[in-house]
Each structure stands twice: as structure tokens, then as C-alpha cells.
Write a protein that holds these residues in place. Structure first.
Motif, PDB file in Angstrom:
ATOM      1  N   GLN A 425      45.918  53.254  87.210  1.00  0.00           N
ATOM      2  CA  GLN A 425      47.022  52.369  87.570  1.00  0.00           C
ATOM      3  C   GLN A 425      47.641  51.730  86.329  1.00  0.00           C
ATOM      4  N   GLU A 426      46.804  51.441  85.328  1.00  0.00           N
ATOM      5  CA  GLU A 426      47.300  50.766  84.134  1.00  0.00           C
ATOM      6  C   GLU A 426      48.132  51.697  83.256  1.00  0.00           C
ATOM      7  N   ASN A 427      47.778  53.000  83.187  1.00  0.00           N
ATOM      8  CA  ASN A 427      48.441  53.966  82.300  1.00  0.00           C
ATOM      9  C   ASN A 427      49.124  55.053  83.126  1.00  0.00           C
ATOM     10  N   LYS A 428      49.927  54.698  84.055  1.00  0.00           N
ATOM     11  CA  LYS A 428      50.626  55.668  84.910  1.00  0.00           C
ATOM     12  C   LYS A 428      51.776  56.300  84.127  1.00  0.00           C
ATOM     13  N   ILE A 429      51.906  57.627  84.236  1.00  0.00           N
ATOM     14  CA  ILE A 429      52.926  58.387  83.498  1.00  0.00           C
ATOM     15  C   ILE A 429      53.645  59.288  84.482  1.00  0.00           C
ATOM     16  N   LYS A 430      55.003  59.354  84.301  1.00  0.00           N
ATOM     17  CA  LYS A 430      55.828  60.252  85.117  1.00  0.00           C
ATOM     18  C   LYS A 430      56.200  61.464  84.284  1.00  0.00           C
ATOM     19  N   LEU A 431      56.110  62.644  84.883  1.00  0.00           N
ATOM     20  CA  LEU A 431      56.444  63.904  84.218  1.00  0.00           C
ATOM     21  C   LEU A 431      57.505  64.617  85.045  1.00  0.00           C
ATOM     22  N   ASP A 432      58.473  65.229  84.330  1.00  0.00           N
ATOM     23  CA  ASP A 432      59.509  66.059  84.966  1.00  0.00           C
ATOM     24  C   ASP A 432      59.293  67.474  84.447  1.00  0.00           C
ATOM     25  N   HIS A 436      60.595  69.319  88.775  1.00  0.00           N
ATOM     26  CA  HIS A 436      59.601  68.819  89.724  1.00  0.00           C
ATOM     27  C   HIS A 436      58.995  67.550  89.153  1.00  0.00           C
ATOM     28  N   GLN A 437      58.981  66.481  89.964  1.00  0.00           N
ATOM     29  CA  GLN A 437      58.464  65.208  89.523  1.00  0.00           C
ATOM     30  C   GLN A 437      56.966  65.122  89.819  1.00  0.00           C
ATOM     31  N   PHE A 438      56.222  64.659  88.791  1.00  0.00           N
ATOM     32  CA  PHE A 438      54.770  64.455  88.937  1.00  0.00           C
ATOM     33  C   PHE A 438      54.429  63.079  88.376  1.00  0.00           C
ATOM     34  N   HIS A 461      52.340  61.373  68.146  1.00  0.00           N
ATOM     35  CA  HIS A 461      53.709  61.907  68.136  1.00  0.00           C
ATOM     36  C   HIS A 461      54.624  60.963  68.926  1.00  0.00           C
ATOM     37  N   GLU A 462      55.850  60.885  68.482  1.00  0.00           N
ATOM     38  CA  GLU A 462      56.851  60.041  69.167  1.00  0.00           C
ATOM     39  C   GLU A 462      57.523  60.867  70.258  1.00  0.00           C
ATOM     40  N   LEU A 463      57.490  60.398  71.538  1.00  0.00           N
ATOM     41  CA  LEU A 463      58.061  61.120  72.674  1.00  0.00           C
ATOM     42  C   LEU A 463      59.278  60.334  73.210  1.00  0.00           C
ATOM     43  N   ARG A 464      60.263  61.093  73.649  1.00  0.00           N
ATOM     44  CA  ARG A 464      61.459  60.468  74.243  1.00  0.00           C
ATOM     45  C   ARG A 464      61.394  60.610  75.750  1.00  0.00           C
ATOM     46  N   SER A 465      61.642  59.521  76.446  1.00  0.00           N
ATOM     47  CA  SER A 465      61.605  59.545  77.915  1.00  0.00           C
ATOM     48  C   SER A 465      63.038  59.482  78.457  1.00  0.00           C
ATOM     49  N   ASP A 466      63.205  59.918  79.717  1.00  0.00           N
ATOM     50  CA  ASP A 466      64.512  59.869  80.376  1.00  0.00           C
ATOM     51  C   ASP A 466      64.787  58.431  80.825  1.00  0.00           C
ATOM     52  N   SER A 467      65.951  58.280  81.442  1.00  0.00           N
ATOM     53  CA  SER A 467      66.351  56.930  81.845  1.00  0.00           C
ATOM     54  C   SER A 467      65.407  56.361  82.908  1.00  0.00           C
ATOM     55  N   ASP A 468      64.811  57.253  83.739  1.00  0.00           N
ATOM     56  CA  ASP A 468      63.887  56.771  84.755  1.00  0.00           C
ATOM     57  C   ASP A 468      62.472  56.618  84.225  1.00  0.00           C
ATOM     58  N   GLY A 469      62.278  56.834  82.909  1.00  0.00           N
ATOM     59  CA  GLY A 469      60.958  56.662  82.293  1.00  0.00           C
ATOM     60  C   GLY A 469      60.086  57.897  82.335  1.00  0.00           C
ATOM     61  N   SER A 470      60.605  59.011  82.829  1.00  0.00           N
ATOM     62  CA  SER A 470      59.798  60.237  82.906  1.00  0.00           C
ATOM     63  C   SER A 470      59.988  61.061  81.631  1.00  0.00           C
ATOM     64  N   TYR A 471      58.991  61.956  81.377  1.00  0.00           N
ATOM     65  CA  TYR A 471      59.015  62.847  80.209  1.00  0.00           C
ATOM     66  C   TYR A 471      59.269  64.257  80.694  1.00  0.00           C
ATOM     67  N   ARG A 475      59.095  73.710  81.754  1.00  0.00           N
ATOM     68  CA  ARG A 475      58.182  74.769  82.210  1.00  0.00           C
ATOM     69  C   ARG A 475      58.257  74.861  83.720  1.00  0.00           C
ATOM     70  N   ASP A 476      57.558  75.853  84.297  1.00  0.00           N
ATOM     71  CA  ASP A 476      57.561  76.086  85.738  1.00  0.00           C
ATOM     72  C   ASP A 476      56.836  74.945  86.435  1.00  0.00           C
ATOM     73  N   GLY A 477      57.541  74.195  87.252  1.00  0.00           N
ATOM     74  CA  GLY A 477      56.932  73.055  87.923  1.00  0.00           C
ATOM     75  C   GLY A 477      56.126  73.449  89.139  1.00  0.00           C
ATOM     76  N   VAL A 478      56.315  74.701  89.651  1.00  0.00           N
ATOM     77  CA  VAL A 478      55.595  75.136  90.857  1.00  0.00           C
ATOM     78  C   VAL A 478      54.095  75.216  90.588  1.00  0.00           C
ATOM     79  N   HIS A 479      53.751  75.768  89.387  1.00  0.00           N
ATOM     80  CA  HIS A 479      52.325  75.975  89.062  1.00  0.00           C
ATOM     81  C   HIS A 479      51.719  74.797  88.322  1.00  0.00           C
TER      82      HIS A 479
END
Length: 543
Positions: A425-432, A436-438, A461-471, A475-479
């Protein structure tokens, strides 16, 4: 600094001791070269030995002990023909292990060699000198002198001289000479020999360096009275040591030491020797001493024969005196025997009294044993009762402990799940992933430290997130959900993957991209198993 002088008077003999030693020669190639003084002594002996030779009995008494000498390092032994030595032993009445069927006659002059291969033996230097005085040396024969060296295995007679490469320390490597020396040769003689070979003036000071073989390290050899074999730890007749002579500089400094060695200013100890250890440098005084010893021996034997009768009479008187003493002792023993008989009767009476006391003690012992058995029985009953009570209490305590441990394990598992849930809960991360949102946690993404996702979110490494905070990852989001489930569980659980080989291959490509090694190995084994089953089915169909 005074120059070293050459010693011409000191003797180089070893200490006494050794036993006979049999070797086989084909000629006299092991003979030592310098024996001029020994030959002179042999000629003098052959001239003067006539009236001074002891009789065979006296010769045996004098020389038999020398045939039992053991090998001692530094001592000299001389070669004689075995047949001549056996003839000598038979003539003197000395027992021998060899079987030569010869008559008991005078052996004649000493024979040291023949013109064909033969068996020879060696005798100690002391025995050689006595035999040389008594029998002389046969014409055309010369002394063959050998020395004892203490090899690692045991003291043995040295049959081969080692070949030494001698040179000057400042000379080119190819400028050397081969000279043969005994391992017992003194350092002072080797140094004198090198000085002679290279014409070093007496006024110049020198010291010696040596190494046991070509690959060894140079070492200074400064004690001139020491044997070269001991200085270099030589243990074989076929080692070729290196010896180099260093000449003191005009400025009084030792500066011509061999290459790859540390320069020292240590000076040699001792004197130089112009003769080797095999050269006899004694004078005729030694022969005179032996002749005087022979005269003393003869005089002693004559006195012994004269006094033998009186000795026998005194021995008889001594035996009679001892006989009277023994008879007196026998009388005293008889008196003591009667005394011991009286003591025996008293002891038998005491034995009877002791038997009665032992019987009474036996009765008391039986009573004590019965009482002991009764007490042991009562003790066993009480112990069994206590053990039963103890087992019941132990069973109850084990049951309570098991219940407590189960409760503790359940609580620890619950605490662990709550801790992981808190971290998630403390380190929740959103992935696109390809649209597909995860949503997952940092703990899940970094579980496999060797994966690409762990490297991305390690903080390095420095990562850039989208406006909704996701990275976003293209790649194929189905698998990707299978990749995420593998990271969450730490393994591939049975039944979680679709039973489709094409899906396995596509998922394998994604796993290789994300560098999840465990999932890659699992998928490769599944694909290889499918391929092997297909090939076996094809072969069966072809048959």
C-alpha cells in the motif's frame, strides 16, 4: 688483511668406525689418483716387516675388531680383492660368510685389482695400515682409497666423484672448466684448485660462491674446513654443482659477486689446502708408531704366556675359597628352613581362625543382601510411580507447547502478510503496458534483483511518468499479467498458464525481454517438452 696461507701438514682423515662393504668393479676406474706417499709407505713396510710381523694368533686379536666397523662419514676405506681377504681370514682363523674352498696358507702380498671383472671388498683404513705393514702391497697394484659420505638414506661409501663446473664470478658464462671432486672434499682445497687453474697470485684474497645445480641460487661458501657436499646439501653422485671464485678488489671491497646475489663483505674462515682428502700427507713417524705398537703387543703376549700358570693356580685357590663360602651359606639355609617350618604351623592356625571369621562375615553379608533386595524393590516401585506421573505431566506440557507454537506460527504469518500488505500500500505503482493498466507495488517489481523491472525501479535510473502517474512500457500488455503473477508468487504455480504452445512461445519472448530468468527456464523446458513429444509422435506415425 693478511693473505691466507696454504696448509701442507694437517691431516684430512675421518673418524674411526664402519663395517665391511662389498661392491662389484670392472677394473679400477674408481681409484683415487694421489697415493705416492702410500706407495712409499708400502715399500718401507715391505723392507722392515720381517722380524716385526706378529704371529697369526696375535694378528687376529689385533685386526678382527676392524672387520666389524660400521660406516661413519668422513672415514676412509680401501679396496681389496675378495678372494685375497677370504684367504687372509682363513689363515688367521677369522669366521667368514663367504664360501671359498681354499687351504689355510699365507695369503701373500695385498691384491687390489685384477685384469677382469671380479668381486671386491672394502676394509677400514686402520685395518689397511696394519695389513700393509704385515703383508705389503703386491707388485703392480696400488691403493684404491674411498671415503664414506652420509647420504639422506644412510652413510654409504662414495663410488663416484661429482663433476663441478668451476669459473670466476666476473667471467663470461661459457668460460668454465669441469673438475671432479669428492662430496667430502674441503672447501679450502676446491678454492686452492680454482686459484691454480686461473693463476690467481698468492697475494690476492679470494672467496668462493657455489650452488648445487644450474637452477639453484648462489650462496657464499666461507668455511674452508667444511665438506663441499654438506655446504651445498648434495645427496647424489650425479649432481653437477657450480662453483665460482670471487677475487677481492684492489680497494679492499668484495664487489664481484655473481649476478642476482646480494653483495656482502664477509671474509672466508680458515686456510687453503693444496692437497685433496685422498692424499696421505703423514710422514714416516706414523710407521714408527705402528712398529712400536707391534713390539708392545708382542711383549704383552710373552708376559701373558709367562704369567698364565700363576694365574691358573690363583684361580684354583679362588674357586676353593668360593666353595667353602657356598657350603657355609648352605648350612645357614638349612637353619632358615627349619625356622620357616615353625612359622608355617603358626600361619596355618591363623588361617583356621580367619576361616571361622570369614564364615561369620558371610552370614552377615547374606542378611545385608536380603535387606538390600527389599529396599531396591521398594525403590523401583516408587521410581515407576514417579516416572508415570512425570510422563503424564510431560505429555500435557507437550500438548500445551504444540498449541502455543501453532498459535505463534499463525500470528507470525499474519504479521508477515500485514507487513507485506503495508509495504504494498505504501509503494503502489501504476504501469501502462501497451495500453493495459496494471497496479502493483515496488516490492513485487524488485523481487527478482536480476530482472529489468528491478533495475528500472531500483532508484538508480530516472523514470518519467505520465500525467496520471503511470509508467509506460511499450510491450504486449496481454501477457504481462503472467510476468506480474510470477514476480508476486516467486514461481510458476501449476495451472496458471494456458495450455497453448503459441502462448508459451509469446510469453517466453516477453520473459526474456523482462529478464526474469526463473520464468525463462520454466517456459523453455515446457517448449522443449512439447517439441520432444511432437518428434516422437512423428516417428511413430512414420513407422
Amino acid at each position: 688483511m693478511m693473505p691466507s696461507y696454504i696448509n701442507r701438514n694437517s691431516s684430512s682423515r675421518g673418524s674411526p668406525g664402519s663395517t665391511p662393504y662389498t661392491v662389484h668393479f670392472a677394473g679400477s676406474e674408481n681409484a683415487v689418483h694421489k697415493f705416492s706417499s702410500q706407495e712409499k709407505l708400502a715399500k718401507m713396510t715391505s723392507i722392515t716387516q720381517g722380524p716385526t710381523i706378529p704371529d697369526p694368533l696375535a694378528q687376529r686379536a689385533i685386526i678382527e675388531q676392524h672387520f666389524e666397523r660400521r660406516l661413519v662419514e668422513g672415514e676412509f676405506w680401501f679396496v681389496v680383492v675378495a678372494e685375497w681377504l677370504e684367504q687372509l681370514k682363513k689363515y688367521l682363523g677369522i669366521p667368514s660368510t663367504r664360501k671359498y674352498f681354499q687351504h689355510r696358507v699365507h695369503p701373500g702380498a695385498i691384491i687390489t685389482r685384477r685384469d677382469y671383472a671380479h668381486t671386491v671388498e672394502v676394509i677400514h683404513e686402520d685395518a689397511w695400515k696394519l695389513l700393509l705393514q704385515w703383508y705389503g702391497l703386491a707388485e703392480g697394484h696400488k691403493p684404491i682409497k674411498l671415503v664414506v659420505y652420509n647420504y639422506a638414506r644412510a652413510p654409504e661409501i662414495e663410488h663416484h666423484l661429482n663433476s663441478f663446473k668451476v669459473m670466476l664470478t666476473n667471467a663470461p658464462p661459457e668460460d668454465f672448466q669441469n673438475v671432479r671432486f669428492s662430496k667430502m672434499e674441503k672447501v679450502g682445497h676446491i678454492e686452492w684448485k680454482i686459484r691454480q687453474l686461473y693463476n690467481i697470485p698468492l697475494a690476492h684474497h679470494t672467496r668462493m660462491w657455489a650452488k648445487p645445480d644450474q637452477d639453484g641460487e648462489w650462496r657464499p661458501v666461507l668455511v674452508r674446513d667444511k665438506a663441499i657436499g654438506k655446504a651445498l646439501d648434495i645427496d647424489s653422485d650425479f649432481i653437477r654443482p657450480y662453483v665460482a671464485l670471487e677475487v677481492l678488489g684492489a680497494d679492499g671491497i668484495w664487489s664481484k659477486n655473481p649476478d642476482n646475489t646480494q653483495a656482502t663483505q664477509d671474509c672466508p674462515i680458515g686456510i687453503l689446502y693444496d692437497h685433496d682428502i685422498f692424499e696421505d700427507v703423514t710422514g714416516t713417524w706414523e710407521f714408527d708408531i705402528h712398529e712400536q705398537i707391534d713390539h708392545i703387543g708382542k711383549d704383552f703376549l710373552e708376559r701373558l704366556h709367562i704369567n698364565f700358570g700363576s694365574f691358573v693356580q690363583r684361580a684354583k685357590e679362588y674357586l676353593e675359597e668360593k666353595d667353602s663360602i657356598l657350603r657355609e651359606r648352605e648350612r645357614k639355609l638349612c637353619c632358615r628352613e627349619s625356622y620357616f617350618d615353625g612359622m608355617k604351623e603358626e600361619l596355618e592356625e591363623k588361617e583356621q581362625r580367619l576361616d571361622a571369621e570369614i564364615e561369620a562375615y558371610e552370614t552377615r553379608r547374606k542378611l545385608f543382601e536380603e535387606k538390600e533386595e527389599r529396599l531396591e524393590k521398594e525403590y523401583e516401585e516408587k521410581r515407576a510411580e514417579l516416572e508415570k506421573t512425570s510422563r503424564q505431566r510431560k505429555a500435557e506440557m507437550d500438548h500445551d507447547r504444540e498449541a502455543l507454537e501453532k498459535e505463534r506460527d499463525r500470528f507470525e504469518r499474519e504479521l508477515k502478510r500485514m507487513s507485506e500488505m503495508y509495504k504494498i500500500q505504501e509503494n503502489k505503482i501504476k504501469l501502462d503496458i501497451g495500453g493495459h493498466q496494471f497496479t502493483t507495488s515496488l516490492l513485487t517489481l524488485t523481487k527478482d534483483p536480476n530482472s529489468m523491472l528491478a533495475a528500472m525501479f531500483s532508484g538508480r535510473h530516472e523514470l518519467r511518468s505520465d500525467s496520471d502517474g503511470s509508467y509506460f512500457i511499450d510491450r504486449d500488455g496481454v501477457h504481462f499479467r503472467y510476468i506480474l503473477n510470477y514476480l508476486r508468487d516467486g514461481c510458476v504455480k501449476e495451472g496458471t498458464l494456458p495450455n497453448d504452445e503459441n502462448v508459451w512461445r509469446e510469453l517466453l519472448i516477453e520473459a526474456e525481454y523482462y529478464q526474469t530468468e526463473g520464468l525463462v527456464k520454466h517456459l523453455r523446458s515446457m517448449v522443449r517438452g512439447t517439441i520432444s513429444r511432437s518428434s516422437s509422435t512423428t516417428e511413430e506415425g512414420a513407422e
